[in-house]
Design a protein around this motif. Structure first.
Motif, mmCIF file in Angstrom:
data_model
loop_
_atom_site.group_PDB
_atom_site.id
_atom_site.type_symbol
_atom_site.label_atom_id
_atom_site.label_comp_id
_atom_site.label_asym_id
_atom_site.label_seq_id
_atom_site.Cartn_x
_atom_site.Cartn_y
_atom_site.Cartn_z
ATOM 1 N N TYR A 144 -23.685 109.505 -65.366
ATOM 2 C CA TYR A 144 -24.481 108.402 -65.885
ATOM 3 C C TYR A 144 -24.671 107.362 -64.774
ATOM 4 N N PRO A 145 -25.874 107.147 -64.296
ATOM 5 C CA PRO A 145 -26.076 106.189 -63.211
ATOM 6 C C PRO A 145 -25.840 104.764 -63.681
ATOM 7 N N SER A 146 -25.157 103.985 -62.863
ATOM 8 C CA SER A 146 -24.954 102.570 -63.192
ATOM 9 C C SER A 146 -26.083 101.713 -62.647
ATOM 10 N N LEU A 147 -26.877 102.283 -61.738
ATOM 11 C CA LEU A 147 -28.002 101.566 -61.149
ATOM 12 C C LEU A 147 -29.189 102.522 -61.100
ATOM 13 N N THR A 155 -25.330 99.384 -68.366
ATOM 14 C CA THR A 155 -24.007 99.388 -68.982
ATOM 15 C C THR A 155 -24.033 100.337 -70.173
ATOM 16 N N TYR A 156 -22.985 101.129 -70.330
ATOM 17 C CA TYR A 156 -22.925 102.138 -71.389
ATOM 18 C C TYR A 156 -21.832 101.790 -72.400
ATOM 19 N N GLN A 157 -22.044 102.268 -73.626
ATOM 20 C CA GLN A 157 -21.042 102.065 -74.665
ATOM 21 C C GLN A 157 -21.080 103.244 -75.627
ATOM 22 N N GLU A 158 -19.888 103.744 -76.007
ATOM 23 C CA GLU A 158 -19.837 104.828 -76.989
ATOM 24 C C GLU A 158 -20.253 104.279 -78.352
ATOM 25 N N TRP A 209 -18.048 110.680 -57.099
ATOM 26 C CA TRP A 209 -17.634 109.301 -57.303
ATOM 27 C C TRP A 209 -18.685 108.363 -56.741
ATOM 28 N N ARG A 210 -18.781 107.192 -57.372
ATOM 29 C CA ARG A 210 -19.684 106.149 -56.891
ATOM 30 C C ARG A 210 -18.859 104.871 -56.754
ATOM 31 N N LEU A 211 -18.889 104.290 -55.569
ATOM 32 C CA LEU A 211 -18.120 103.082 -55.273
ATOM 33 C C LEU A 211 -19.060 101.929 -54.961
ATOM 34 N N ASN A 262 -18.206 110.934 -62.225
ATOM 35 C CA ASN A 262 -19.515 111.400 -62.696
ATOM 36 C C ASN A 262 -19.630 111.469 -64.217
ATOM 37 N N LYS A 263 -18.568 111.044 -64.923
ATOM 38 C CA LYS A 263 -18.644 110.912 -66.376
ATOM 39 C C LYS A 263 -18.689 109.440 -66.788
ATOM 40 N N ASN A 264 -18.912 108.590 -65.785
ATOM 41 C CA ASN A 264 -19.022 107.156 -65.987
ATOM 42 C C ASN A 264 -17.723 106.510 -66.484
#
Length: 283
Positions: free
Chosen positions: A92-95, A143-146, A194-196, A220-222
């Motif tokens: 899930y991309p954050s940007l 931003t993600y939320q279950e 990973w994304r830093l 990669n699973k956010n």
């Protein structure tokens, strides 16, 4: 006198012959009236065999689950659009840039392109779709939320729900409330797994062991972790930024080169033990 005796003996012989014939006839009739009567043991054997045959027949009737399976109707497939949103992409991309928003029965459906032009089909809350005019084709922080969504074969409620990781908040990069006014002070590194995001680099004044650098690391699973207060130390061509999180320490190694930039490394330790080492991070 002798003649009388002879007559008496002859009469007696005739009488005995008649009785003998009569008895023989009765014996034959008796044998005919009871033909081949089976013994009690034979009757029990026959009864036992009949019961076994009946039980075997019942078993044959009962053990046919394949027939029941084949005759039972199969469940209908879920709509293709719902399937696409349900599986999403494993990362899930954050940007990214939202290129399309469409409101559906269960959720808002978003198409997002990251900095490498990779496209993601993601789910979002209905509120995100309502802001489509302000969000489309703009670079944004996601931003993600279950969130629980309806898990029925139609949009009618059936009492079943499932958890989906939905885009719950979108902030346009560079806007006043996005927190990206110091975007140029942030370095983004990725190795595909990973994304830093290393931010607030200006807090380091060049003195080893100083600074208050921020860290955001997402797999990669956010699954993400945010840290602050990172200290920078540079020696022998390597700058290491270190964050402490209880018994865990996070270290990002970046190399100082005159030519082509070398990939960075991420090392996570629990005490003195290395529990994660990731390489090949590039900006």
């Amino acid at each position: 006198m002798a003649k009388i005796k002879q007559r008496a003996i002859a009469s007696l012989m005739i009488l005995l012959g008649t009785v003998s014939v009569f008895l023989g006839s009765c014996s034959k009739d008796s044998s005919l009236s009871e033909p081949n009567n089976p013994s009690r043991a034979e009757k029990e054997n026959v009864s036992l065999t009949e019961r076994e045959n009946s039980s075997s027949s019942e078993k044959e009737t009962l053990k046919s689950p394949e027939t029941e399976k084949s005759s039972s109707p199969q469940k209908e497939n879920v709509k293709s659009s719902e399937k696409e949103a349900a599986k999403n992409d494993s990362s899930y991309p954050s940007l990214g840039t939202i290129t399309q928003l469409q409101s559906g029965d269960l959720m808002c459906y978003a198409t997002v392109a990251d900095d490498n032009n990779k496209t993601y089909n993601l789910g979002a809350t209905f509120e995100v779709c309502e802001g489509a005019s302000e969000l489309l084709n703009k670079k944004a922080r996601l931003t993600y939320q279950e969130t629980r969504v309806n898990d029925c074969q139609s949009n009618e409620p059936c009492g079943k729900t499932r958890l989906e990781n939905l885009i719950s908040e979108v902030k346009i990069v560079g806007s006043a409330d996005s927190g990206d006014s110091a975007q140029q002070d942030t370095t983004i590194l990725s190795n595909g797994k990973w994304r830093l995001e290393i931010g607030n680099m200006k807090s380091w004044d060049g003195t080893n062991g100083t600074g208050s650098v921020s860290y955001r690391g997402c797999d990669n699973k956010n699954n993400c972790i945010d840290l602050t207060g990172g200290k920078v130390t540079c020696r022998e061509g390597v700058c290491r930024t270190i964050w402490q999180n209880g018994e865990y320490s996070y270290v990002v190694e970046q190399f100082i080169t005159d030519g082509e930039a070398k990939p960075a490394n991420l090392i996570v330790r629990q005490g003195d033990r290395v529990i994660l080492r990731e390489t090949e991070f590039r900006s």
